[in-house]
Design a protein around this motif. Structure first.
Motif, PDB file in Angstrom:
ATOM      1  N   ILE A  58       0.820  -1.215   0.000  1.00  0.00           N
ATOM      2  CA  ILE A  58       0.000   0.000   0.000  1.00  0.00           C
ATOM      3  C   ILE A  58       0.851   1.261   0.000  1.00  0.00           C
ATOM      4  O   ILE A  58       0.574   2.206  -0.739  1.00  0.00           O
ATOM      5  N   LEU A  59       1.910   1.288   0.827  1.00  0.00           N
ATOM      6  CA  LEU A  59       2.677   2.514   1.015  1.00  0.00           C
ATOM      7  C   LEU A  59       3.826   2.691   0.033  1.00  0.00           C
ATOM      8  O   LEU A  59       4.271   3.816  -0.187  1.00  0.00           O
ATOM      9  N   VAL A  60       4.332   1.594  -0.568  1.00  0.00           N
ATOM     10  CA  VAL A  60       5.502   1.715  -1.435  1.00  0.00           C
ATOM     11  C   VAL A  60       5.205   1.273  -2.868  1.00  0.00           C
ATOM     12  O   VAL A  60       5.435   2.021  -3.816  1.00  0.00           O
TER      13      VAL A  60
ATOM     14  N   PRO B 175       2.207   3.412  -4.952  1.00  0.00           N
ATOM     15  CA  PRO B 175       2.624   4.744  -5.392  1.00  0.00           C
ATOM     16  C   PRO B 175       3.741   4.696  -6.441  1.00  0.00           C
ATOM     17  O   PRO B 175       3.760   5.495  -7.373  1.00  0.00           O
ATOM     18  N   ARG B 176       4.652   3.738  -6.298  1.00  0.00           N
ATOM     19  CA  ARG B 176       5.726   3.601  -7.281  1.00  0.00           C
ATOM     20  C   ARG B 176       5.163   3.197  -8.629  1.00  0.00           C
ATOM     21  O   ARG B 176       5.577   3.721  -9.673  1.00  0.00           O
ATOM     22  N   LYS B 177       4.205   2.286  -8.628  1.00  0.00           N
ATOM     23  CA  LYS B 177       3.580   1.846  -9.870  1.00  0.00           C
ATOM     24  C   LYS B 177       2.850   3.009 -10.537  1.00  0.00           C
ATOM     25  O   LYS B 177       2.915   3.184 -11.765  1.00  0.00           O
ATOM     26  N   ARG B 178       2.141   3.816  -9.732  1.00  0.00           N
ATOM     27  CA  ARG B 178       1.452   4.993 -10.283  1.00  0.00           C
ATOM     28  C   ARG B 178       2.434   6.008 -10.846  1.00  0.00           C
ATOM     29  O   ARG B 178       2.194   6.603 -11.899  1.00  0.00           O
ATOM     30  N   ALA B 179       3.562   6.207 -10.161  1.00  0.00           N
ATOM     31  CA  ALA B 179       4.556   7.175 -10.634  1.00  0.00           C
ATOM     32  C   ALA B 179       5.143   6.740 -11.968  1.00  0.00           C
ATOM     33  O   ALA B 179       5.324   7.564 -12.877  1.00  0.00           O
ATOM     34  N   TYR B 180       5.459   5.452 -12.109  1.00  0.00           N
ATOM     35  CA  TYR B 180       5.971   4.952 -13.386  1.00  0.00           C
ATOM     36  C   TYR B 180       4.923   5.091 -14.485  1.00  0.00           C
ATOM     37  O   TYR B 180       5.244   5.479 -15.611  1.00  0.00           O
ATOM     38  N   ALA B 181       3.671   4.781 -14.179  1.00  0.00           N
ATOM     39  CA  ALA B 181       2.607   4.900 -15.182  1.00  0.00           C
ATOM     40  C   ALA B 181       2.437   6.351 -15.613  1.00  0.00           C
ATOM     41  O   ALA B 181       2.290   6.637 -16.811  1.00  0.00           O
TER      42      ALA B 181
END
Length: 77
Positions: A39-41, A44-50
């Motif tokens: 949830i915390l890592v 958000p990382r997946k969303r940032a890459y997308a």
């Protein structure tokens, strides 16, 4: 007299009983850690890459690196 008042310690099956408690606790802590990490890592990382690759233009990035002289195989012009 005081020895008769103290209950006898349970020795038989003590390890097995404590192992069940500690294994359950370890399982719950590890699953909680995995869920919190996701949830915390990870999300958000997946969303940032997308978000980054949604508007990413590799040709424009290559041209900017070439103009800056970063690439040795492609001299700037």
């Amino acid at each position: 007299m005081s020895a008769a008042l103290l209950p006898k310690p349970q020795m038989r099956g003590l390890l097995a009983r404590r192992m069940k408690f500690h294994l359950l606790g370890a399982f719950l802590v590890s699953m909680g850690s995995a869920v919190l990490f996701k949830i915390l890592v990870a999300e958000p990382r997946k969303r940032a890459y997308a978000d980054f690759y949604r508007n990413y233009d590799p040709r424009k990035d290559f041209a900017a690196m070439k103009a800056a002289g970063v690439l040795e195989s492609a001299p700037p012009k």
